[in-house]
Design a protein around this motif. Structure first.
Motif, PDB file in Angstrom:
ATOM      1  N   PHE A 166       0.982  -1.179   0.192  1.00 33.26           N
ATOM      2  CA  PHE A 166       0.125  -0.098   0.030  1.00 33.26           C
ATOM      3  C   PHE A 166       0.911   1.273   0.079  1.00 33.26           C
ATOM      4  N   LYS A 173      -4.546   2.005  -1.817  1.00 34.38           N
ATOM      5  CA  LYS A 173      -4.999   2.312  -0.382  1.00 34.38           C
ATOM      6  C   LYS A 173      -6.474   2.442  -0.414  1.00 34.38           C
ATOM      7  N   ALA A 176      -8.054  -1.072   0.203  1.00 34.24           N
ATOM      8  CA  ALA A 176      -7.206  -1.782   1.361  1.00 34.24           C
ATOM      9  C   ALA A 176      -8.114  -2.674   2.118  1.00 34.24           C
ATOM     10  N   ARG A 180      -6.546  -6.372   1.501  1.00 30.31           N
ATOM     11  CA  ARG A 180      -5.474  -6.561   2.730  1.00 30.31           C
ATOM     12  C   ARG A 180      -5.248  -8.155   2.712  1.00 30.31           C
TER      13      ARG A 180
END
Length: 197
Positions: A166, A173, A176, A180
């Motif tokens: 990121f 981002k 995210a 993730r």
């Protein structure tokens, strides 16, 4: 006696001149060139500097939500082009160089010096031995809205953690939350294909 005071010294004028030159006029809007720069700060800047109360007249700075970052690599490429990972580029350029053995008999066909430099760069930057396997692993990121350019960047910078990915690819981002965990798994898989140093 001279106005400046003698001995080659002169008094400064009313407005001291800055030794720093700026290419931008005061108050000029540079937005017509399509470049916008945004800096984010994590700390409180009220202790001085440009963010301090003294510099902005005691008014508190308004915080605006910056627009999501976009990766502009793909918009700069021709329509039928696709970003490549370094390992893919190295494989393609190596194939061209191998074909040059056959074509070298023709004196009209010569590769520029920049070709060798590009091949050397791609080989140096390639972190994987098998581009097809890496491509299959990274293909799962497309399900989460990751673009070809972002996938190529992830492969080329080889982040070790999702947080590092990121940071190195800021356009991720905005995704995210959903990205993730899958990214963490994919980076673990990529580590298996990494070329030994």
């Amino acid at each position: 006696m001279e106005k400046g005071g003698g001995n080659g010294f002169s008094l400064p004028s009313k407005e001291p001149k800055s030794s720093l030159k700026s290419s931008f006029a005061k108050g000029k809007d540079d937005s017509n060139k399509g470049r916008k720069i945004h800096f984010e700060s994590e700390g409180n800047l009220s202790k001085g500097g440009k963010g301090g109360n003294i510099a902005n007249g005691g008014k508190s700075a308004m915080t605006k939500e910056p627009p999501p970052l976009e990766l502009k690599i793909e918009s700069e490429l021709p329509q039928n082009a696709k970003p490549l990972m370094d390992c893919e580029a190295a494989q393609i350029l190596q194939g061209i160089q191998d074909q040059m053995v056959l074509l070298s008999r023709d004196p009209t066909i010569k590769l520029p010096v920049s070709f060798d430099k590009g091949l050397q760069y791609a080989k140096t930057g390639a972190r994987y031995t098998n581009p097809q396997s890496v491509g299959r692993v990274l293909e799962d990121l497309r399900k989460h809205g990751v673009s070809d350019g972002e996938i190529s960047l992830i492969a080329n910078v080889f982040p070790e953690t999702a947080d590092e990915a990121f940071a190195l690819v800021p356009s991720l981002k905005s995704k995210a939350r959903t990205l993730r965990e899958p990214l963490k798994d994919i980076l673990g898989e990529l580590a298996k294909f990494k070329q030994p140093a």
